[in-house]
Design a protein around this motif. Structure first.
Motif, PDB file in Angstrom:
ATOM      1  N   SER A  69       0.833  -1.203   0.000  1.00 34.81           N
ATOM      2  CA  SER A  69       0.000   0.000   0.000  1.00 34.81           C
ATOM      3  C   SER A  69       0.869   1.255   0.000  1.00 34.81           C
ATOM      4  CB  SER A  69      -0.936   0.015   1.211  1.00 34.81           C
ATOM      5  OG  SER A  69      -0.193  -0.089   2.413  1.00 34.81           O
ATOM      6  N   ASP A  70       2.112   1.109   0.443  1.00 37.07           N
ATOM      7  CA  ASP A  70       3.048   2.232   0.443  1.00 37.07           C
ATOM      8  C   ASP A  70       3.873   2.155  -0.844  1.00 37.07           C
ATOM      9  OD1 ASP A  70       2.131   3.023   2.949  1.00 37.07           O
ATOM     10  OD2 ASP A  70       3.578   1.763   3.994  1.00 37.07           O
ATOM     11  N   ILE A  71       3.302   2.739  -1.895  1.00 36.78           N
ATOM     12  CA  ILE A  71       3.865   2.624  -3.243  1.00 36.78           C
ATOM     13  C   ILE A  71       4.475   3.948  -3.679  1.00 36.78           C
ATOM     14  CG2 ILE A  71       3.303   2.160  -5.662  1.00 36.78           C
ATOM     15  CD1 ILE A  71       0.855   0.563  -4.612  1.00 36.78           C
ATOM     16  N   VAL A  72       5.642   3.859  -4.306  1.00 37.79           N
ATOM     17  CA  VAL A  72       6.268   5.014  -4.954  1.00 37.79           C
ATOM     18  C   VAL A  72       6.428   4.656  -6.422  1.00 37.79           C
ATOM     19  CG1 VAL A  72       8.368   6.394  -5.143  1.00 37.79           C
ATOM     20  CG2 VAL A  72       7.455   5.827  -2.883  1.00 37.79           C
ATOM     21  N   ALA A  73       6.097   5.587  -7.298  1.00 38.09           N
ATOM     22  CA  ALA A  73       6.104   5.267  -8.726  1.00 38.09           C
ATOM     23  C   ALA A  73       6.505   6.458  -9.581  1.00 38.09           C
ATOM     24  CB  ALA A  73       4.717   4.776  -9.162  1.00 38.09           C
ATOM     25  N   PHE A  74       7.020   6.150 -10.759  1.00 39.07           N
ATOM     26  CA  PHE A  74       7.222   7.183 -11.772  1.00 39.07           C
ATOM     27  C   PHE A  74       5.875   7.860 -12.016  1.00 39.07           C
ATOM     28  CE2 PHE A  74       6.955   8.260 -16.364  1.00 39.07           C
ATOM     29  CZ  PHE A  74       7.861   9.311 -16.355  1.00 39.07           C
ATOM     30  N   THR A  75       5.880   9.143 -12.241  1.00 41.63           N
ATOM     31  CA  THR A  75       4.649   9.920 -12.340  1.00 41.63           C
ATOM     32  C   THR A  75       3.625   9.317 -13.308  1.00 41.63           C
ATOM     33  OG1 THR A  75       5.843  11.947 -11.793  1.00 41.63           O
ATOM     34  CG2 THR A  75       3.697  12.192 -12.842  1.00 41.63           C
ATOM     35  N   GLY A  76       4.072   8.941 -14.492  1.00 39.63           N
ATOM     36  CA  GLY A  76       3.144   8.379 -15.470  1.00 39.63           C
ATOM     37  C   GLY A  76       2.539   7.064 -15.024  1.00 39.63           C
ATOM     38  N   VAL A  77       3.328   6.254 -14.322  1.00 41.73           N
ATOM     39  CA  VAL A  77       2.817   4.996 -13.770  1.00 41.73           C
ATOM     40  C   VAL A  77       1.789   5.285 -12.683  1.00 41.73           C
ATOM     41  CG1 VAL A  77       3.426   2.941 -12.438  1.00 41.73           C
ATOM     42  CG2 VAL A  77       4.873   3.659 -14.343  1.00 41.73           C
ATOM     43  N   ALA A  78       2.126   6.233 -11.818  1.00 34.86           N
ATOM     44  CA  ALA A  78       1.202   6.612 -10.747  1.00 34.86           C
ATOM     45  C   ALA A  78      -0.120   7.111 -11.320  1.00 34.86           C
ATOM     46  CB  ALA A  78       1.831   7.684  -9.865  1.00 34.86           C
ATOM     47  N   ALA A  79      -0.059   7.846 -12.427  1.00 34.41           N
ATOM     48  CA  ALA A  79      -1.272   8.363 -13.061  1.00 34.41           C
ATOM     49  C   ALA A  79      -2.130   7.225 -13.598  1.00 34.41           C
ATOM     50  CB  ALA A  79      -0.902   9.323 -14.192  1.00 34.41           C
ATOM     51  N   ALA A  80      -1.488   6.195 -14.139  1.00 30.30           N
ATOM     52  CA  ALA A  80      -2.234   5.033 -14.638  1.00 30.30           C
ATOM     53  C   ALA A  80      -2.873   4.274 -13.484  1.00 30.30           C
ATOM     54  CB  ALA A  80      -1.306   4.114 -15.427  1.00 30.30           C
ATOM     55  N   LEU A  81      -2.119   4.064 -12.424  1.00 31.16           N
ATOM     56  CA  LEU A  81      -2.662   3.364 -11.260  1.00 31.16           C
ATOM     57  C   LEU A  81      -3.815   4.154 -10.646  1.00 31.16           C
ATOM     58  CD1 LEU A  81       0.607   2.065  -9.535  1.00 31.16           C
ATOM     59  CD2 LEU A  81      -1.039   0.745 -10.888  1.00 31.16           C
ATOM     60  N   PHE A  82      -3.705   5.477 -10.660  1.00 34.89           N
ATOM     61  CA  PHE A  82      -4.780   6.335 -10.160  1.00 34.89           C
ATOM     62  C   PHE A  82      -6.081   6.051 -10.901  1.00 34.89           C
ATOM     63  CE2 PHE A  82      -7.420  10.106 -10.391  1.00 34.89           C
ATOM     64  CZ  PHE A  82      -7.440  10.568  -9.083  1.00 34.89           C
TER      65      PHE A  82
END
Length: 348
Positions: A69-82
């Motif tokens: 649940s404590d995830i860090v991601a490249f911005t574009g990846v984070a946007a997809a996961l969002f």
């Protein structure tokens, strides 16, 4: 996207598919590293519990005692996961523009609710990363060597010691492959992939692909050029290696293809042209890199650009060389190109 970590490239020479990926390093950095906290997405509707295992595109299998649940991601990846309802705690990569707004690669995320570890190339605060107590780091990969995008070479070993990583390949394959991999990753993280919003987005994407195929078939003589602008140079991308262009070509779109020799300097990704030679290739539609590290069409002042037939005809559209890998965000890429083809006039 070329192998941006290759030692023979200078920072100014780190370039993206048909465009200046690393020009973000050469141009003014977008924003700062102001620390914020909180999640970036809505809570998932599916339960995220029990042990977690995921095999990434390096062939690496990450195993954790519980779903992270404590995830860090490249911005574009984070946007997809969002888009799939998976929140992240921290991001790295283009997140804020110079005026503090969300970068195009941040998608629909509320960037005020994530910790930004770095906003530009070679920016990654290891201290902030450690403070987040990350369980996993997720990024894309633009080479076959497993290099994690926007994880700095100088600090990659320190970063790797703090949490396991997952890499999703966006190298030399069609768009649908990484889209499916991001779907599988989101599902493993607890996203409800049966939700109407998710399934409808996939159906809409498939319908857009059908439309683009039909438009390309109806206008086979329309030449499309993928370009990117910097202060000194104009970059023309070939379809090989880029996930979006490879897919569009497979759907029948007729692209300008620089010679292999001319692409050699760009690692096989692109040809670089002086602005005096920007008219080297005849094109009816020009797709221009929409990332904040590049100069946008409205801001190009070069007279040679303004004289191009496609520019004079108003047949210039945006391109996202680093697509946000959700079906919702990729559908407009197909729709915009299909519409451009449907309305295009032969001007070259």
């Amino acid at each position: 996207m070329p192998n941006a970590r290759a030692t023979h490239f200078t920072r100014r020479g780190i370039l993206a598919a048909g465009g200046a990926l690393g020009l973000g390093a050469a141009l003014a950095a977008c924003g700062d590293d102001k620390d914020t906290s909180g999640g970036s997405g809505e809570e998932t509707t599916a339960a995220a519990s029990g042990p977690w295992t995921f095999k990434d595109d390096r062939g690496t299998t990450v195993k954790l005692d519980k779903v992270p649940s404590d995830i860090v991601a490249f911005t574009g990846v984070a946007a997809a996961l969002f888009d799939y309802g998976i929140p992240v705690k921290g991001v790295f990569g283009p997140t804020r523009t110079t005026d503090g707004k969300a970068d195009v690669q941040a998608g629909d995320m509320d960037i005020s609710k994530v910790t930004v570890l770095g906003n530009a190339w070679d920016q990654f605060s290891v201290e902030k990363y450690a403070a987040l107590a990350p369980q996993v780091l997720i990024s894309t990969m633009f080479d076959g060597a497993g290099t994690l995008w926007y994880v700095p070479e100088a600090s990659k070993d320190k970063i790797a010691k703090l949490a396991p990583s997952v890499g999703i390949s966006v190298y030399d394959r069609q768009l649908t492959a990484p889209l499916q991999r991001m779907w599988e990753l989101a599902e493993s993280l607890g996203a409800d992939m049966t939700a109407a919003k998710v399934t409808d987005a996939k159906k809409t994407f498939e319908a857009a692909a059908t439309r683009l195929r039909a438009a390309a078939k109806a206008k086979p003589d329309i030449k499309v050029m993928a370009g990117s602008a910097s202060q000194e140079l104009f970059y023309v991308s070939g379809t090989n290696l880029s996930i979006d262009l490879e897919y569009f070509k497979a759907l029948g779109v007729n692209f300008v293809e620089p010679s292999e020799k001319s692409k050699a300097v760009g690692g096989g990704w692109y040809e670089s042209l002086s602005w005096e030679n920007v008219d080297k290739h005849a094109a009816d539609i020009i797709m221009m890199d929409d990332r904040s590290s590049t100069i946008q069409p409205a801001d190009i002042t070069e007279a040679t650009w303004k004289k191009l037939p496609a520019v004079k005809a108003g047949q210039v559209i945006a391109r996202s060389p680093e697509p946000i890998l959700s079906y919702d965000k990729c559908t407009p890429l197909l729709t915009n190109l299909a519409e451009a083809l449907e309305n295009a006039k032969k001007v070259s």
